[in-house]
Motif scaffolding. Structure first.
Motif, PDB file in Angstrom:
ATOM      1  N   VAL A  86      -4.524  40.790  88.257  1.00 32.74           N
ATOM      2  CA  VAL A  86      -3.153  41.101  88.675  1.00 32.74           C
ATOM      3  C   VAL A  86      -3.162  41.272  90.190  1.00 32.74           C
ATOM      4  N   GLU A  87      -1.974  41.407  90.788  1.00 34.19           N
ATOM      5  CA  GLU A  87      -1.864  41.401  92.252  1.00 34.19           C
ATOM      6  C   GLU A  87      -2.718  42.478  92.913  1.00 34.19           C
ATOM      7  N   ARG A  88      -2.741  43.674  92.353  1.00 39.12           N
ATOM      8  CA  ARG A  88      -3.519  44.762  92.955  1.00 39.12           C
ATOM      9  C   ARG A  88      -4.994  44.382  93.063  1.00 39.12           C
ATOM     10  N   GLU A  89      -5.537  43.824  91.983  1.00 39.60           N
ATOM     11  CA  GLU A  89      -6.941  43.441  91.957  1.00 39.60           C
ATOM     12  C   GLU A  89      -7.203  42.245  92.874  1.00 39.60           C
ATOM     13  N   LEU A  90      -6.288  41.301  92.842  1.00 40.87           N
ATOM     14  CA  LEU A  90      -6.407  40.106  93.668  1.00 40.87           C
ATOM     15  C   LEU A  90      -6.401  40.464  95.150  1.00 40.87           C
ATOM     16  N   SER A 166     -16.954  43.951  87.791  1.00 45.42           N
ATOM     17  CA  SER A 166     -16.026  45.052  87.589  1.00 45.42           C
ATOM     18  C   SER A 166     -16.568  46.298  88.273  1.00 45.42           C
ATOM     19  N   GLY A 167     -15.678  47.121  88.797  1.00 45.29           N
ATOM     20  CA  GLY A 167     -16.099  48.278  89.577  1.00 45.29           C
ATOM     21  C   GLY A 167     -16.178  49.552  88.763  1.00 45.29           C
ATOM     22  N   THR A 168     -17.125  50.416  89.094  1.00 49.41           N
ATOM     23  CA  THR A 168     -17.264  51.705  88.420  1.00 49.41           C
ATOM     24  C   THR A 168     -16.423  52.775  89.096  1.00 49.41           C
ATOM     25  N   THR A 169     -15.881  52.502  90.259  1.00 50.44           N
ATOM     26  CA  THR A 169     -15.094  53.504  90.981  1.00 50.44           C
ATOM     27  C   THR A 169     -13.690  52.997  91.258  1.00 50.44           C
ATOM     28  N   TYR A 416     -14.816  48.224  83.078  1.00 47.89           N
ATOM     29  CA  TYR A 416     -15.369  49.545  83.361  1.00 47.89           C
ATOM     30  C   TYR A 416     -14.301  50.593  83.105  1.00 47.89           C
ATOM     31  N   SER A 417     -14.683  51.617  82.358  1.00 49.68           N
ATOM     32  CA  SER A 417     -13.713  52.626  81.950  1.00 49.68           C
ATOM     33  C   SER A 417     -13.080  53.340  83.134  1.00 49.68           C
ATOM     34  N   VAL A 418     -13.848  53.559  84.198  1.00 45.54           N
ATOM     35  CA  VAL A 418     -13.318  54.306  85.344  1.00 45.54           C
ATOM     36  C   VAL A 418     -12.126  53.594  85.973  1.00 45.54           C
ATOM     37  N   GLU A 419     -12.190  52.265  86.042  1.00 46.38           N
ATOM     38  CA  GLU A 419     -11.085  51.524  86.647  1.00 46.38           C
ATOM     39  C   GLU A 419      -9.797  51.730  85.856  1.00 46.38           C
ATOM     40  N   VAL A 420      -9.877  51.627  84.530  1.00 46.90           N
ATOM     41  CA  VAL A 420      -8.690  51.806  83.687  1.00 46.90           C
ATOM     42  C   VAL A 420      -8.223  53.256  83.746  1.00 46.90           C
ATOM     43  N   GLU A 421      -9.170  54.181  83.745  1.00 46.89           N
ATOM     44  CA  GLU A 421      -8.815  55.596  83.841  1.00 46.89           C
ATOM     45  C   GLU A 421      -8.068  55.893  85.138  1.00 46.89           C
ATOM     46  N   ASN A 422      -8.524  55.299  86.235  1.00 49.02           N
ATOM     47  CA  ASN A 422      -7.870  55.537  87.520  1.00 49.02           C
ATOM     48  C   ASN A 422      -6.417  55.060  87.503  1.00 49.02           C
ATOM     49  N   VAL A 423      -6.177  53.925  86.857  1.00 48.84           N
ATOM     50  CA  VAL A 423      -4.800  53.420  86.759  1.00 48.84           C
ATOM     51  C   VAL A 423      -3.945  54.355  85.911  1.00 48.84           C
ATOM     52  N   LEU A 424      -4.470  54.766  84.759  1.00 51.70           N
ATOM     53  CA  LEU A 424      -3.687  55.617  83.862  1.00 51.70           C
ATOM     54  C   LEU A 424      -3.468  57.016  84.443  1.00 51.70           C
ATOM     55  N   ALA A 474      -4.838  41.603  81.600  1.00 52.77           N
ATOM     56  CA  ALA A 474      -4.514  41.734  80.179  1.00 52.77           C
ATOM     57  C   ALA A 474      -5.697  42.240  79.359  1.00 52.77           C
ATOM     58  N   PHE A 475      -6.928  41.744  79.666  1.00 50.96           N
ATOM     59  CA  PHE A 475      -8.070  42.144  78.850  1.00 50.96           C
ATOM     60  C   PHE A 475      -8.497  43.584  79.092  1.00 50.96           C
ATOM     61  N   LYS A 476      -7.967  44.236  80.145  1.00 47.20           N
ATOM     62  CA  LYS A 476      -8.313  45.625  80.433  1.00 47.20           C
ATOM     63  C   LYS A 476      -7.320  46.622  79.827  1.00 47.20           C
ATOM     64  N   ILE A 477      -6.201  46.121  79.316  1.00 43.42           N
ATOM     65  CA  ILE A 477      -5.170  47.008  78.775  1.00 43.42           C
ATOM     66  C   ILE A 477      -5.636  47.612  77.453  1.00 43.42           C
TER      67      ILE A 477
END
Length: 509
Positions: A86-90, A166-169, A416-424, A474-477
């Protein structure tokens, strides 16, 4: 020695041999080289210099192979990107990599254009189709009339590509490789898997992945093999082309193997030409592997347990190993790569003792691009610390039991769970959240969110999904969402995910 030198030697050896087949377009080695040279010379004429970074956001195609080779020939450093970003990651990858040019499929042009408005270093956008935005150009318009090999000197120590993990932080890291590291990985793969010049590869997994890019595409071009490229994965088309083109080398992630075995017409096709089947990018259970061995009626299966930072290199399970050790990651490192399991104090483990898998050899990345602290933490005393935990049995076979960095592998994609956690954590109604992987028969694992709402808040799952789609690929949701009053933490506030996994009971399937 590098990929360019050997590729150009292959052009001289067998100019009329088929190099690439993509849909209705076929290239001999001579025709592919001319096309690559036209783009390479065109990029130089437009101002792209040796050492500058060129990002690719493309699905599998002949254009991907042409763009990759053209950039390698002029000494540009490739940045292959996940087209699901998505744009943020890109925006982060384009900025952090210092990219000056983006070559993309037309469907990604508008997203890229909106992203690069804040990245002044990017001077050009080239698309595979008619551009929708003024100032961008088609890949055909970037071709020069000059079909000669570019006269750009390439040293083994020149950088070749940056492969983002994928990043851990919250941010991905770019694993940087030079020519000698990529060449060492290819030589190791060719020797270990027994490739020869008559191989015919089929490309199903995305070419931005280290596995498909290095294990198949660059290694095959290094040998002068034939490549059949699929833009998207379609089981019927895969079976059709295995039979039609007499494919000899097959690599796929476990979810693809599952889809092939589930295809209703799978028995109509002749797959006997395939000399070796390889799998990787995600764990594959013993029952899955045995089902594939039975259907394809061959014992020539290879498990490739590696990681991007390794080239990708790591450990492998040979066909002989599959006869008695299905489910193991393997016994030894890829050729040219050492592997061992160590305890936190650096002692090598004894059989049955869990330790971290570490790797050493000329295949290992040079560094994380512009991340000295992360590099120093991962590359220690010449060894790459993978973060994967496992044990050896009495026969020396390694079994991976956990991932110390809480990485989730869903359908071959790393999350990586941390990336999704940071967004949520950025959602206004969420007080606390933890991301874990839970078993799924189709995807291997799926992302599961355990959420503590803020006091008095009721979270709408549909609104939460919409929020995630704006900020995550999409695959990280999260596919599963659970709500709890609190998360298990220790006295210092550290989340105890092992306890969370114990209390979360989601039946697979």
């Amino acid at each position: 020695m590098n990929l360019v030198q050997v590729f150009e030697q292959n052009v001289l050896r067998h100019p009329e041999k088929t190099a690439v087949i993509y849909e209705d377009r076929t290239y001999t080695y001579e025709a592919l080289n001319r096309t690559v040279n036209r783009l390479a010379n065109g990029l130089m004429e437009s101002g792209i210099k040796k050492g500058e970074k060129v990002a690719l956001m493309m699905k599998n195609s002949d254009h991907f192979a042409i763009a990759y080779l053209a950039c390698v020939k002029i000494g540009a450093v490739l940045v292959p990107m996940n087209f699901r970003l998505v744009e943020r990651e890109l925006a982060y990858i384009l900025g952090q990599s210092d990219s000056v040019l983006v070559i993309c499929d037309s469907e990604y042009e508008e997203m890229i254009q909106s992203t690069i408005s804040d990245i002044p270093a990017i001077r050009q956008v080239i698309t595979t189709g008619p551009p929708a935005i003024s100032g961008n150009r088609t890949i055909e318009s970037a071709f020069s009339e000059n079909v000669s090999n570019p006269e750009v000197p390439l040293a083994d120590t020149d950088d070749l590509h940056i492969l983002y993990t994928s990043g851990t932080t919250g941010h991905p890291k770019g694993a940087l490789f030079d020519h000698q590291r990529v060449t060492s990985t290819m030589v190791g793969l060719i020797g270990m898997l027994g490739y020869n010049t008559e191989e015919r590869f089929i490309h199903l997994a995305p070419l931005f992945h280290a596995a498909q890019l290095i294990i198949c595409l660059t290694s095959g071009l290094f040998l002068g093999a034939t490549h059949v490229i699929h833009r998207d994965f379609n089981p019927a088309a895969v079976f059709r082309d295995i039979e039609k083109y007499r494919i000899t080398n097959f690599f796929a992630v476990p979810t693809m193997y599952n889809a092939l075995l589930a295809h209703e017409d799978k028995n109509r096709y002749d797959t006997s030409s395939v000399k070796r089947f390889a799998y990787g990018a995600a764990p594959m259970s013993a029952s899955q592997v045995n089902a594939c061995i039975e259907f394809f009626n061959t014992k020539n299966f290879y498990s490739l347990c590696g990681l991007t930072e390794g080239g990708p290199s790591g450990i492998f399970l040979s066909p002989a190993g599959h006869e008695t050790k299905v489910g193991s990651a393997g016994k030894e490192g890829l050729w040219l790569t050492e592997a061992k399991l160590v305890t936190p104090d650096g002692r090598e483990t004894v059989p049955g003792e869990v330790g971290e898998l570490i790797l050493r050899g000329p295949t290992i990345m040079k560094e994380y691009y512009k991340k000295p602290e992360a590099t120093a933490d991962t590359l220690r005393d010449g060894w790459l610390h993978t973060g994967d935990l496992g044990y050896r049995d009495e026969d020396g076979y390694v079994y991976i039991v956990d991932r110390s960095k809480d990485m989730i592998i869903t359908g071959g994609e790393n999350v990586y769970s941390v990336e999704v956690e940071n967004v949520l954590h950025g959602h206004p109604q969420i007080a606390d959240v933890a991301i874990i992987g839970t078993a799924d028969p189709k995807w291997g694992e799926v992302v599961t969110a355990v959420i503590v709402p803020k006091k008095g808040e009721t979270i709408d799952p549909d609104e939460l999904e919409a929020y995630c789609r704006k900020n995550l690929s999409a695959f990280k949701i999260p596919r599963n969402i659970l709500f709890e009053e609190e998360l298990p933490r220790n006295a210092s506030g550290k989340l105890m995910k092992f306890k969370l996994r114990e209390q979360v009971n989601i039946p697979a399937g």
